[in-house]
Design a protein around this motif. Structure first.
Motif, PDB file in Angstrom:
ATOM      1  N   VAL A  91      66.339  57.327  15.474  1.00  0.00           N
ATOM      2  CA  VAL A  91      65.763  56.563  16.593  1.00  0.00           C
ATOM      3  C   VAL A  91      64.946  55.391  16.058  1.00  0.00           C
ATOM      4  O   VAL A  91      64.999  54.285  16.598  1.00  0.00           O
ATOM      5  CB  VAL A  91      64.914  57.484  17.499  1.00  0.00           C
ATOM      6  CG1 VAL A  91      64.133  56.675  18.523  1.00  0.00           C
ATOM      7  CG2 VAL A  91      65.792  58.505  18.191  1.00  0.00           C
ATOM      8  N   PHE A 108      65.021  58.141  24.388  1.00  0.00           N
ATOM      9  CA  PHE A 108      65.501  58.741  23.132  1.00  0.00           C
ATOM     10  C   PHE A 108      64.474  59.705  22.551  1.00  0.00           C
ATOM     11  O   PHE A 108      64.816  60.798  22.094  1.00  0.00           O
ATOM     12  CB  PHE A 108      65.823  57.665  22.098  1.00  0.00           C
ATOM     13  CG  PHE A 108      67.124  56.952  22.322  1.00  0.00           C
ATOM     14  CD1 PHE A 108      68.125  57.481  23.109  1.00  0.00           C
ATOM     15  CD2 PHE A 108      67.346  55.726  21.729  1.00  0.00           C
ATOM     16  CE1 PHE A 108      69.318  56.822  23.315  1.00  0.00           C
ATOM     17  CE2 PHE A 108      68.538  55.048  21.918  1.00  0.00           C
ATOM     18  CZ  PHE A 108      69.519  55.603  22.717  1.00  0.00           C
ATOM     19  N   LEU A 109      63.206  59.305  22.548  1.00  0.00           N
ATOM     20  CA  LEU A 109      62.165  60.175  21.992  1.00  0.00           C
ATOM     21  C   LEU A 109      61.983  61.433  22.842  1.00  0.00           C
ATOM     22  O   LEU A 109      61.719  62.513  22.297  1.00  0.00           O
ATOM     23  CB  LEU A 109      60.852  59.406  21.862  1.00  0.00           C
ATOM     24  CG  LEU A 109      60.844  58.327  20.781  1.00  0.00           C
ATOM     25  CD1 LEU A 109      59.543  57.557  20.814  1.00  0.00           C
ATOM     26  CD2 LEU A 109      61.090  58.929  19.410  1.00  0.00           C
ATOM     27  N   THR A 123      63.933  53.551  24.178  1.00  0.00           N
ATOM     28  CA  THR A 123      63.324  54.285  23.066  1.00  0.00           C
ATOM     29  C   THR A 123      62.517  55.469  23.583  1.00  0.00           C
ATOM     30  O   THR A 123      62.537  56.549  22.990  1.00  0.00           O
ATOM     31  CB  THR A 123      62.434  53.347  22.232  1.00  0.00           C
ATOM     32  OG1 THR A 123      63.227  52.265  21.746  1.00  0.00           O
ATOM     33  CG2 THR A 123      61.813  54.076  21.057  1.00  0.00           C
ATOM     34  N   SER A 129      65.483  51.340  16.660  1.00  0.00           N
ATOM     35  CA  SER A 129      64.406  50.434  17.067  1.00  0.00           C
ATOM     36  C   SER A 129      64.329  49.224  16.140  1.00  0.00           C
ATOM     37  O   SER A 129      64.044  48.112  16.590  1.00  0.00           O
ATOM     38  CB  SER A 129      63.068  51.170  17.079  1.00  0.00           C
ATOM     39  OG  SER A 129      63.053  52.141  18.080  1.00  0.00           O
TER      40      SER A 129
END
Length: 122
Positions: A30, A98-99, A95, A34
């Motif tokens: 991830v 995703f986290l 993001t 980024s």
């Protein structure tokens, strides 16, 4: 000077791609994505740059410049800057999703190793 920005964008993208392809930790993957997003932001802003330009919206022209000269296109491109701001907002949201998925995977499988998660399919 502008070539440095393009080279930096390519290096950032290559580092992010290297991280995504070589790391097995999902959190690092991830982070690599980024980095790849950040290279896109730098590239967009580099495309919008013009040497010796001014801001696109001014009440009065800067000292030594006439309104006619500014109308000829000696301003920075605001469209690409707006695209970059929009991309940053979307990138932060993606993001975050995703986290959140990484946290759920860590809770369910008790690991962040992508190879071990693939082995646990049932």
């Amino acid at each position: 000077m502008i070539v440095v920005n393009y080279i930096a964008a390519m290096i950032l993208f290559a580092l992010g791609l290297y991280t995504v392809l070589t790391r097995r930790n999902i959190l690092k993957i991830v982070m690599g994505m980024s980095l790849m997003e950040a290279s896109g932001y730098l590239f967009l802003l580099s495309l919008a740059y013009r040497n010796g330009s001014t801001a696109p919206v001014l009440v009065t022209p800067p000292h030594g410049q006439s309104p006619a000269r500014l109308a000829d296109g000696n301003v920075a491109d605001p469209v690409l800057q707006n695209f970059c701001l929009t991309a940053i907002v979307i990138g932060v949201a993606v993001t975050g999703v995703f986290l959140a998925v990484v946290v759920r995977i860590a809770q369910h499988y008790r690991t962040l190793d992508a190879d071990r998660i693939r082995d646990m399919r049932g």
